[in-house]
Enzyme design. Sequence first.
Site, PDB file in Angstrom:
ATOM      1  CG  HIS A 194      45.786  57.865  39.002  1.00 12.64           C
ATOM      2  ND1 HIS A 194      44.216  58.349  38.907  1.00 12.64           N
ATOM      3  CD2 HIS A 194      46.073  56.047  39.204  1.00 12.64           C
ATOM      4  CE1 HIS A 194      44.006  56.974  38.917  1.00 12.64           C
ATOM      5  NE2 HIS A 194      44.972  55.987  38.830  1.00 12.64           N
TER       6      HIS A 194
ATOM      7  CG  ASN B 174      50.980  54.920  41.867  1.00 18.93           C
ATOM      8  OD1 ASN B 174      50.930  54.194  41.412  1.00 18.93           O
ATOM      9  ND2 ASN B 174      52.134  55.405  42.705  1.00 18.93           N
TER      10      ASN B 174
ATOM     11  CB  SER C  91      45.260  53.880  34.377  1.00 19.86           C
ATOM     12  OG  SER C  91      46.490  52.411  35.095  1.00 19.86           O
TER      13      SER C  91
ATOM     14  N   GLY D  77      41.793  59.774  39.938  1.00 22.01           N
ATOM     15  CA  GLY D  77      41.315  59.148  39.205  1.00 22.01           C
ATOM     16  C   GLY D  77      40.917  58.344  40.806  1.00 22.01           C
ATOM     17  CG  HIS D  78      42.976  56.174  43.384  1.00 24.85           C
ATOM     18  ND1 HIS D  78      44.708  56.540  42.501  1.00 24.85           N
ATOM     19  CD2 HIS D  78      43.012  55.026  43.240  1.00 24.85           C
ATOM     20  CE1 HIS D  78      44.340  55.053  42.460  1.00 24.85           C
ATOM     21  NE2 HIS D  78      43.981  54.466  42.551  1.00 24.85           N
TER      22      HIS D  78
ATOM     23  CG  MET E  45      44.856  47.538  46.324  1.00 25.35           C
ATOM     24  SD  MET E  45      46.110  46.635  45.312  1.00 25.35           S
ATOM     25  CE  MET E  45      46.462  46.525  43.695  1.00 25.35           C
TER      26      MET E  45
ATOM     27  CD  GLN F 264      37.625  46.092  41.883  1.00 27.90           C
ATOM     28  OE1 GLN F 264      39.380  45.571  42.387  1.00 27.90           O
ATOM     29  NE2 GLN F 264      38.750  47.275  41.986  1.00 27.90           N
TER      30      GLN F 264
ATOM     31  CG  ASP G 292      39.335  48.350  37.910  1.00 26.66           C
ATOM     32  OD1 ASP G 292      40.210  48.449  36.762  1.00 26.66           O
ATOM     33  OD2 ASP G 292      39.857  49.427  38.329  1.00 26.66           O
TER      34      ASP G 292
HETATM   35  O1  PAF Z   1      41.115  49.350  43.163  1.00 28.00           O
HETATM   36  C1  PAF Z   1      41.688  48.055  43.871  1.00 28.00           C
HETATM   37  O2  PAF Z   1      42.399  49.190  43.789  1.00 28.00           O
HETATM   38  C2  PAF Z   1      41.544  47.433  44.537  1.00 28.00           C
HETATM   39  O3  PAF Z   1      41.908  45.209  43.776  1.00 28.00           O
HETATM   40  C3  PAF Z   1      40.387  47.330  45.556  1.00 28.00           C
HETATM   41  C4  PAF Z   1      39.217  48.220  44.896  1.00 28.00           C
HETATM   42  C5  PAF Z   1      41.387  48.290  46.722  1.00 28.00           C
HETATM   43  C6  PAF Z   1      40.962  46.269  46.348  1.00 28.00           C
HETATM   44  O4  PAF Z   1      41.944  45.571  46.999  1.00 28.00           O
END
Ligand code: PAF
Length: 288
Positions: free
Chosen positions: A34, A32, A187, A36-37, A30, A155, A152
């Site tokens: 950092h 933003n 985060s 982690g991504h 989504m 998730q 997460d």
């Molecule tokens: O973890 C996230 O950033 C969101 O839940 C995802 C998996 C991109 C779905 O919108």
Amino acid sequence: MLKVETVQEVRDQVAAWKKQGLTVGFVPTMGNLHEGHLSLVTNAKKQTDKVVVSIFVNPLQFGPDEDFERYPRTLDQDCEKLEKQKVDLVFLPSVGEMYSQDGMNTTVKAPEALNSLWEGAERPGHFDGVTTVVTKLFNIVQPNVAVFGQKDFQQWRIIRKMTYDLCLPITIIKAPIERDKDGLALSSRNQYLSESQRKIAPKLFVVLQDIVAAIKSGNELFVNLEDIAKKQLLAHGFDEVDYIKIVSQDTLKPTQEQEAKLVVMAVARLGSTRLLDNICIDDFKHID
Ligand code: PAF
């Protein structure tokens, strides 16, 4: 790095890669972004020839009282970071590109047994929004591999189960949690912490590690351990502990089953910021 906004452009590019026999990895985000991504991207790059990242703030996974409008949108910086990581394609759809505007969208429901617990119970509808958007993104990108963060955990578990249940031909990877030097899990929410809250925040990981050490040394009084941990977090200065639980990685329910894989999950609040963290224990052995 290709930047595209339409479903058709993603499909055309991915089809061209696949025609050349190349494999495709996918990291949905989504924005933003950092470190982690970026570690999810690195993970995907190791497994596949081409990597696609999506940036889409998904309205469907925000509750009516949540911060969809205020969710930080930092597109230029995000694209710079992805360019540096040598991502091949970034998909930046509008809400209109992803959802029809007639209010009649087909949705994908997260499995109830996993959805009714923890974050699912705390945020009704959230995981249905996630499973819906992830299914759509999977169908658009058609990756061989998709990478999600262990941070997460629920998730990740729900998406893996959904992928299995819907027979989607995609390998779902769980990438390890990236942490600051003091142990705080990275985060987007960390940016909301004040200086004094930021000093308290790493204690969440310390307390989780204490639980893991106790379990590994043979303590099976899980409810007791959870109770002590909660008190410790409050004593360290957390304002509220939503939960700190030792559960099965499979069912997300409390378990004492022989050789179950466990995960210790916690959510604690500093002011209005909810911090999530967890540690997996893959080698728990119940002592008879
Ligand atoms: O973890 C996230 O950033 C969101 O839940 C995802 C998996 C991109 C779905 O919108």
